[in-house]
Design an enzyme around this catalytic site. Structure first.
Site, PDB file in Angstrom:
ATOM      1  N   HIS A   5      50.694  40.146  10.679  1.00 55.71           N
ATOM      2  CA  HIS A   5      50.637  41.450  11.557  1.00 55.71           C
ATOM      3  C   HIS A   5      51.201  43.127  10.944  1.00 55.71           C
ATOM      4  O   HIS A   5      51.856  42.776  10.033  1.00 55.71           O
ATOM      5  CB  HIS A   5      51.642  41.213  12.620  1.00 55.71           C
ATOM      6  N   SER A  10      46.784  38.981  18.618  1.00 52.83           N
ATOM      7  CA  SER A  10      47.925  39.975  18.241  1.00 52.83           C
ATOM      8  C   SER A  10      47.871  40.860  17.005  1.00 52.83           C
ATOM      9  O   SER A  10      48.605  41.683  17.109  1.00 52.83           O
ATOM     10  CB  SER A  10      49.084  38.759  17.854  1.00 52.83           C
ATOM     11  N   GLU A  58      63.184  45.208   5.241  1.00 52.99           N
ATOM     12  CA  GLU A  58      64.500  44.479   4.450  1.00 52.99           C
ATOM     13  C   GLU A  58      65.499  44.121   5.630  1.00 52.99           C
ATOM     14  O   GLU A  58      65.366  44.696   6.740  1.00 52.99           O
ATOM     15  CB  GLU A  58      65.001  45.636   3.551  1.00 52.99           C
TER      16      GLU A  58
END
Length: 273
Positions: free
Chosen positions: A227, A42, A211
């Site tokens: 990631h 990934s 956020e």
């Protein structure tokens, strides 16, 4: 039939002209586009609109390659060196691999999940055994295998020191690369050094830290230390391109923008099929 003296002299006189014409003809001939295939997890994979702004570094690699190279990103979320083979993903990509292509092989994050029998491997036994299958498959297609140690996660000690997280897997890959005489891009070492330069605060913009309300895909926010966001994917792709140059896998004319700004807006996320 032997040549006369005049015929021999004429042939020798023409030889330099023929030799001089050869490079020009070769230069004028169209060059076949080579493909850089990526087999990985990934951290490299293409992401779709429902995951944005999460970005795999393979999505940004084309920005640093010249017009004679194209990228085929076969990396998939959640795969290890073992599960990628067992699911038939390696077999599926091989028909598209042609002589002169590259196969970049980056696994480790999910191999470390040894509690999962479908994905876990042991660094110096099953991990190396699986990686050999990629190497042998690329060579059988007359393509060039390239091993990449796994990119580092965002993890820091209390004193701000960037911490390695991959255990023995990078060392096992380095040993295998030396044994098999395969080019090695030590992305674990390169990314760890870069995260150290940026520090805990500077790396937040590189990873998928969000956020609450910042992205409709993550309404409650996100603190993902594995990631990348576009900035991180672009940085890792740039480091990968530089590593390919340093390892002499690619030549300077194969690369571009190594020192230039690449706008994050160049990243796009397609709709999932």
């Amino acid at each position: 039939m032997s040549l006369t003296r005049r015929q021999t002299a004429a042939a020798l006189a023409a030889l330099p002209l023929a030799l001089a014409a050869t490079p020009a003809a070769a230069h004028g001939a169209p060059r076949r586009t080579r493909t850089v295939h990526i087999a990985g997890d990934s951290t490299a994979a293409r992401k779709y609109a429902d995951a944005a702004p999460e970005t795999g570094w393979g999505m940004a690699l084309p920005f640093f390659l010249g017009p004679g190279l194209t990228v085929a990103n076969h990396a998939l979320n959640g795969r290890s060196s073992k599960s990628f083979i067992d699911e038939g993903q390696l077999a599926a990509l091989l028909p598209g691999v042609r002589p002169g292509d590259l196969l970049l092989i980056q696994f480790g994050h999910n191999d470390e999940k040894t509690e999962d029998p479908a994905r876990g491997t042991d660094p110096y036994t099953t991990y190396q055994d699986c990686l050999r299958q990629y190497i042998e498959a690329a060579r059988a297609r007359r393509a060039r295998p390239v091993l990449l140690t796994p990119v580092e996660r965002r993890r820091f000690a209390a004193d701000g020191t960037a911490k390695p997280t991959h255990g023995d897997y990078p060392a096992a890959m380095r040993a295998l690369a030396a044994e098999e005489r395969v080019p090695l891009l030590d992305m674990q070492a390169r990314t760890l050094a870069r995260w150290q330069e940026l520090g805990p605060d500077g790396t937040e913009a590189y990873f998928n830290w969000l956020e609450p309300g910042e992205s409709p895909n993550y309404p409650d926010g996100r603190q993902d230390n594995t990631h990348f966001r576009p900035a991180g994917a672009i940085e890792v792709a740039r480091m990968t391109a530089r590593a390919l140059l340093d390892a002499r896998v690619l030549a300077p004319y194969d690369l571009r923008r190594l020192g230039a700004r690449v706008p994050e807006a160049w990243i796009s996320w397609p709709q999932a099929a």
